[in-house]
Design an enzyme around this catalytic site. Structure first.
Site, PDB file in Angstrom:
ATOM      1  N   ASP A  17     -35.215 -11.938   2.274  1.00 54.32           N
ATOM      2  CA  ASP A  17     -33.999 -12.140   3.223  1.00 54.32           C
ATOM      3  C   ASP A  17     -32.868 -12.776   2.364  1.00 54.32           C
ATOM      4  OD1 ASP A  17     -32.493 -11.426   5.464  1.00 54.32           O
ATOM      5  OD2 ASP A  17     -33.043 -13.340   6.604  1.00 54.32           O
ATOM      6  N   ASN A  19     -29.807 -10.824   1.275  1.00 53.02           N
ATOM      7  CA  ASN A  19     -28.999 -10.001   0.309  1.00 53.02           C
ATOM      8  C   ASN A  19     -27.604  -9.866   0.779  1.00 53.02           C
ATOM      9  OD1 ASN A  19     -31.622  -9.297  -0.708  1.00 53.02           O
ATOM     10  ND2 ASN A  19     -31.778  -7.222  -0.392  1.00 53.02           N
ATOM     11  N   ARG A  30     -22.109  -5.333   1.225  1.00 52.66           N
ATOM     12  CA  ARG A  30     -23.485  -5.971   1.256  1.00 52.66           C
ATOM     13  C   ARG A  30     -24.460  -5.291   0.505  1.00 52.66           C
ATOM     14  NH1 ARG A  30     -24.906  -8.544   5.866  1.00 52.66           N
ATOM     15  NH2 ARG A  30     -26.955  -7.440   5.840  1.00 52.66           N
ATOM     16  N   HIS A  34     -27.981  -5.875  -1.816  1.00 49.55           N
ATOM     17  CA  HIS A  34     -29.273  -5.104  -1.971  1.00 49.55           C
ATOM     18  C   HIS A  34     -29.687  -4.751  -3.307  1.00 49.55           C
ATOM     19  CE1 HIS A  34     -29.542  -5.378   2.512  1.00 49.55           C
ATOM     20  NE2 HIS A  34     -28.597  -4.528   2.668  1.00 49.55           N
ATOM     21  N   SER A  62     -37.314  -3.493   8.064  1.00 52.11           N
ATOM     22  CA  SER A  62     -37.902  -3.592   9.222  1.00 52.11           C
ATOM     23  C   SER A  62     -37.661  -2.403  10.255  1.00 52.11           C
ATOM     24  CB  SER A  62     -37.696  -4.864   9.984  1.00 52.11           C
ATOM     25  OG  SER A  62     -36.626  -5.015  10.587  1.00 52.11           O
ATOM     26  N   ARG A  68     -28.990  -0.792  11.927  1.00 49.58           N
ATOM     27  CA  ARG A  68     -27.755  -1.277  11.050  1.00 49.58           C
ATOM     28  C   ARG A  68     -26.967  -0.403  11.026  1.00 49.58           C
ATOM     29  NH1 ARG A  68     -29.638  -5.833   6.701  1.00 49.58           N
ATOM     30  NH2 ARG A  68     -30.779  -6.973   8.052  1.00 49.58           N
ATOM     31  N   LEU A 128     -53.197  -5.758  -9.728  1.00 47.90           N
ATOM     32  CA  LEU A 128     -52.295  -6.252  -8.468  1.00 47.90           C
ATOM     33  C   LEU A 128     -52.134  -5.312  -7.508  1.00 47.90           C
ATOM     34  CD1 LEU A 128     -50.291  -8.392  -7.122  1.00 47.90           C
ATOM     35  CD2 LEU A 128     -48.318  -7.286  -8.517  1.00 47.90           C
ATOM     36  N   ARG A 191     -38.147 -17.999  10.644  1.00 43.05           N
ATOM     37  CA  ARG A 191     -38.678 -17.040  11.585  1.00 43.05           C
ATOM     38  C   ARG A 191     -39.462 -15.919  10.949  1.00 43.05           C
ATOM     39  NH1 ARG A 191     -33.051 -16.334  13.030  1.00 43.05           N
ATOM     40  NH2 ARG A 191     -32.282 -14.640  11.740  1.00 43.05           N
ATOM     41  N   GLU A 204     -50.341 -19.902   5.332  1.00 43.01           N
ATOM     42  CA  GLU A 204     -49.388 -20.961   5.098  1.00 43.01           C
ATOM     43  C   GLU A 204     -47.848 -20.533   5.074  1.00 43.01           C
ATOM     44  OE1 GLU A 204     -49.994 -24.227   5.305  1.00 43.01           O
ATOM     45  OE2 GLU A 204     -52.194 -23.516   5.560  1.00 43.01           O
TER      46      GLU A 204
HETATM   47  C1  IPE Z   1     -36.410  -9.330   8.117  1.00 44.27           C
HETATM   48  O1  IPE Z   1     -34.793  -9.608   7.881  1.00 44.27           O
HETATM   49  C2  IPE Z   1     -36.436  -7.979   7.436  1.00 44.27           C
HETATM   50  C3  IPE Z   1     -36.510  -7.931   6.100  1.00 44.27           C
HETATM   51  C4  IPE Z   1     -36.301  -8.878   5.020  1.00 44.27           C
HETATM   52  C5  IPE Z   1     -36.798  -6.576   5.527  1.00 44.27           C
HETATM   53  P1  IPE Z   1     -33.767  -9.502   9.028  1.00 44.27           P
HETATM   54  O2  IPE Z   1     -32.419  -9.842   8.045  1.00 44.27           O
HETATM   55  O3  IPE Z   1     -33.939  -8.227   9.321  1.00 44.27           O
HETATM   56  O4  IPE Z   1     -34.391 -10.488   9.892  1.00 44.27           O
HETATM   57  P2  IPE Z   1     -33.378 -11.193  11.221  1.00 44.27           P
HETATM   58  O5  IPE Z   1     -32.659 -10.016  11.891  1.00 44.27           O
HETATM   59  O6  IPE Z   1     -32.405 -12.347  10.460  1.00 44.27           O
HETATM   60  O7  IPE Z   1     -34.485 -11.857  11.826  1.00 44.27           O
HETATM   61  C1  IPE Z   2     -32.778  -8.713   3.653  1.00 44.26           C
HETATM   62  O1  IPE Z   2     -31.254  -9.029   3.496  1.00 44.26           O
HETATM   63  C2  IPE Z   2     -32.642  -7.148   3.399  1.00 44.26           C
HETATM   64  C3  IPE Z   2     -32.977  -6.249   4.296  1.00 44.26           C
HETATM   65  C4  IPE Z   2     -33.206  -6.488   5.522  1.00 44.26           C
HETATM   66  C5  IPE Z   2     -32.945  -4.792   4.175  1.00 44.26           C
HETATM   67  P1  IPE Z   2     -30.307  -8.849   4.497  1.00 44.26           P
HETATM   68  O2  IPE Z   2     -29.716  -7.798   4.306  1.00 44.26           O
HETATM   69  O3  IPE Z   2     -31.056  -9.064   5.994  1.00 44.26           O
HETATM   70  O4  IPE Z   2     -29.322  -9.999   4.404  1.00 44.26           O
HETATM   71  P2  IPE Z   2     -28.617 -11.201   5.073  1.00 44.26           P
HETATM   72  O5  IPE Z   2     -29.873 -11.766   6.238  1.00 44.26           O
HETATM   73  O6  IPE Z   2     -27.573 -10.407   6.201  1.00 44.26           O
HETATM   74  O7  IPE Z   2     -27.986 -11.934   4.275  1.00 44.26           O
HETATM   75 MG    MG Z   3     -31.170 -10.837   6.998  1.00 46.31          MG
END
Ligand code: IPE
Ligand code: IPE
Ligand code: MG
Length: 251
Positions: A17, A19, A30, A34, A62, A68, A128, A191, A204
């Protein structure tokens, strides 16, 4: 699969998380974050190969991420496609078995076809296991397992009273892997965001403020060092653990 080595997780599960924030801090779109995040995936895979970790499950997208903005989802799909085209031969060469969990039918035929090809090409590899959770949701995973068991009952092959944890465990994703020993989430949020709900029961948890594109071997090592110092009790007492009682009770 080889046997467990003390202090080294057999299975690492990661929520990659941060990116978007990584890019926003640089006043960039954004999608740039990624792209940088895709590079960090390779850092993580290299680390697992070097440390002899047997399985790595990465949360890439997810079920909820479909909501999005269209532009971001489209950019992510392009990135998946490119990564599948670019990385699979090298992963195969390095002995990595690639698999995908999640609602595959929601992806375009082009992406689905490459997922299947990557799985077929790397099926025999054993160094792996790399699991990419894409369009994955933990609740959806549990619901599909319940559906599969209900179908068995309806067909007369299973009695309702035989539905237990083991039966569920066989139907959820990752059934053939040991459950994750260590979970890492970057980006500072504490979370689980609908990742592996069933499978994380005794995992863990380790969190870092670091944003995913900045992930490096030193941070992964910090997580492993922390993990190595923890006592996993699986509901038992410290004294029982000291006498090796988990051998019979750990999942
Ligand atoms: C969790 O991140 C999903 C991935 C990293 C693929 P999110 O950015 O979607 O999670 P929330 O919305 O902050 O809970
Ligand atoms: C995780 O990074 C990647 C995906 C959920 C695809 P985010 O895109 O959720 O990045 P933040 O949390 O908005 O910084
Ligand atoms: Mg995120």
């Amino acid at each position: 699969m080889s046997t467990a080595r003390p202090g080294i997780p057999r299975h690492l599960a990661v929520i990659m998380d941060g990116n978007g924030r990584w890019a926003e801090r640089r006043r960039r779109p954004r999608v740039i974050g990624h792209r940088a995040g895709a590079r960090a995936v390779n850092v993580c895979i290299d680390f697992c190969l070097e440390r002899g970790i047997e399985a790595l499950t990465l949360f890439a997208f997810s079920s909820e991420n479909w909501g999005r903005p269209e532009e971001e989802v489209g950019a992510l799909m392009k990135l998946f496609l490119n990564a599948l085209d670019r990385e699979v031969d090298e992963l195969d060469r390095r002995g990595v078995r690639v698999r995908f969990i999640g609602e595959r039918e929601r992806f375009s035929p082009a992406i689905r076809q490459r997922m299947e090809a990557a799985e077929a090409q790397t099926r025999a590899n054993a160094r792996l296991s790399l699991v990419i959770a894409a369009s994955y949701g933990g609740r959806q995973d549990i619901a599909q397992a319940a559906r599969a068991l209900a179908a068995e009952v309806a067909a007369g092959r299973l009695r309702p009273e035989d539905i237990d944890e083991a039966a569920m465990g066989r139907c959820v994703a990752l059934a053939d892997l040991p459950p994750p020993d260590l979970f890492i989430r970057t980006g500072g949020d504490h979370r689980v965001s609908n990742f592996l709900l069933w499978q994380l029961a005794y995992t863990e948890l380790w969190f870092t403020e670091l944003l995913w594109p900045d992930m490096d071997a030193a941070t992964l090592q910090r997580a492993l060092d922390d993990y190595a110092g923890r006592e996993r009790r699986f509901g038992l007492t410290s004294a029982q653990i000291a006498h090796g009682a988990t051998e019979n009770t750990s999942a």
